[in-house]
Design an enzyme around this catalytic site. Sequence first.
Site, PDB file in Angstrom:
ATOM      1  N   GLY A   1       0.771  -1.210   0.112  1.00 49.65           N
ATOM      2  CA  GLY A   1      -0.066  -0.019   0.058  1.00 49.65           C
ATOM      3  C   GLY A   1       0.800   1.360  -0.048  1.00 49.65           C
ATOM      4  O   GLY A   1       1.889   1.130   0.733  1.00 49.65           O
ATOM      5  N   GLY A   2       0.411   2.250  -0.639  1.00 53.06           N
ATOM      6  CA  GLY A   2       1.227   3.638  -0.569  1.00 53.06           C
ATOM      7  C   GLY A   2       2.755   3.219  -1.353  1.00 53.06           C
ATOM      8  O   GLY A   2       2.942   2.602  -2.127  1.00 53.06           O
ATOM      9  N   ASP A   3       3.583   3.585  -0.494  1.00 51.19           N
ATOM     10  CA  ASP A   3       5.020   3.332  -0.804  1.00 51.19           C
ATOM     11  C   ASP A   3       5.583   2.189   0.035  1.00 51.19           C
ATOM     12  O   ASP A   3       6.813   2.220   0.339  1.00 51.19           O
ATOM     13  CB  ASP A   3       5.884   4.785  -0.527  1.00 51.19           C
ATOM     14  CG  ASP A   3       5.899   5.166   0.874  1.00 51.19           C
ATOM     15  OD1 ASP A   3       4.885   4.877   1.587  1.00 51.19           O
ATOM     16  OD2 ASP A   3       6.844   6.054   1.017  1.00 51.19           O
ATOM     17  N   GLU A   4       4.756   1.365   0.563  1.00 49.76           N
ATOM     18  CA  GLU A   4       5.322   0.321   1.272  1.00 49.76           C
ATOM     19  C   GLU A   4       5.213  -1.081   0.662  1.00 49.76           C
ATOM     20  O   GLU A   4       4.175  -1.198  -0.178  1.00 49.76           O
ATOM     21  CB  GLU A   4       4.315   0.136   2.453  1.00 49.76           C
ATOM     22  CG  GLU A   4       4.452   1.026   3.687  1.00 49.76           C
ATOM     23  CD  GLU A   4       3.718   0.581   4.931  1.00 49.76           C
ATOM     24  OE1 GLU A   4       3.717   1.336   5.947  1.00 49.76           O
ATOM     25  OE2 GLU A   4       2.707   0.014   4.638  1.00 49.76           O
TER      26      GLU A   4
END
Length: 246
Positions: A160-163
Site C-alpha cells: 500500500g502506498g510506498d510500502e
Amino acid sequence: MERPASSRVADSAVRRRARVLRVVRPAGLRRVAVEPPVAEAASPDIQAARQRIRALARDNARLRAELARLGAAVAQVEELAYHDDLTGLPNRALMTDRLNRAVALASRDSLRVAVLLLDLDRFKEVNDGLGHAAGDRLLVEVARRLSATVRQSDTVARYGGDEFVVMLPRVDDGRSVGRVTRKIRERLEMPVWIDGVRVTIGASIGIAVYPCDGATPAELLAKADARMYRHKARLGASERHGERGA
C-alpha cells in the site's frame, strides 16, 4: 510311328479355324465397366439422427468458445483482485494468503519464514516535487528492482502506498536474511533518473522471522511494522541532526 496324312490335315484345319475365330471377333464388342449398386436412400430416421449429430457438434463448438471466453474473463478478474494495478505485484490480499500458506508449511516442516516490510525513504519529496506521475514511475522501478533481487520462490508485494513486503518462505538462518536485506538496500539506493532528474531514495526495513518473532502472519507483520517504524524514526532523527550540524 508317323501319323496318317489325313489326321495331320484335320489338325491343321482346326488350328486355322481357331485363328480365324480370334481374328474375326466383332470389332464393336467392348468391355463394359460394371457400375456399383446404388445405395438406397437413407430412411427419415437416419437423416434426422445425422442432422441432430451435426447440430450437437455446432453446439459443442459454441460451448467450448464460450467456456474459453469465460475462463479468460475469470483470470482477468482474479488478476485485478489479487495484483496491484500500477506495479503488477501481488497486493495485500494475495500476500496475506501466501504468508498464511508459508507459515502453515513451516509449522509442519519446522522451517523458518522471514517477512521484510519496507517503507521508502524520501518518496514523499519525489512525489511532491516532481508530481504523482514521477512518483508512480519510481514505484514501478522499485517493484522491478525488488523482484530482480529475490528468488522466484520468494514473494514481493506492494502493501500500500510506498510500502512493500518481501516474504522469504524458506530461510536457513539470520545470516541469509541479512544478505537479502543488504542486497535490497544496495539496489534501492542506486540512483533513478526521472524526467532528467537524478533521484536517490532508500528504504526503512523491518524484519520478522517465524517462529521466533511470531506464531501467526498477523504477529509477524505487526513485529516487522514496529521495527520498520523504529528504523524510520532513527533515520529521521539522524537527518535532522545532520541538518542542524550543517
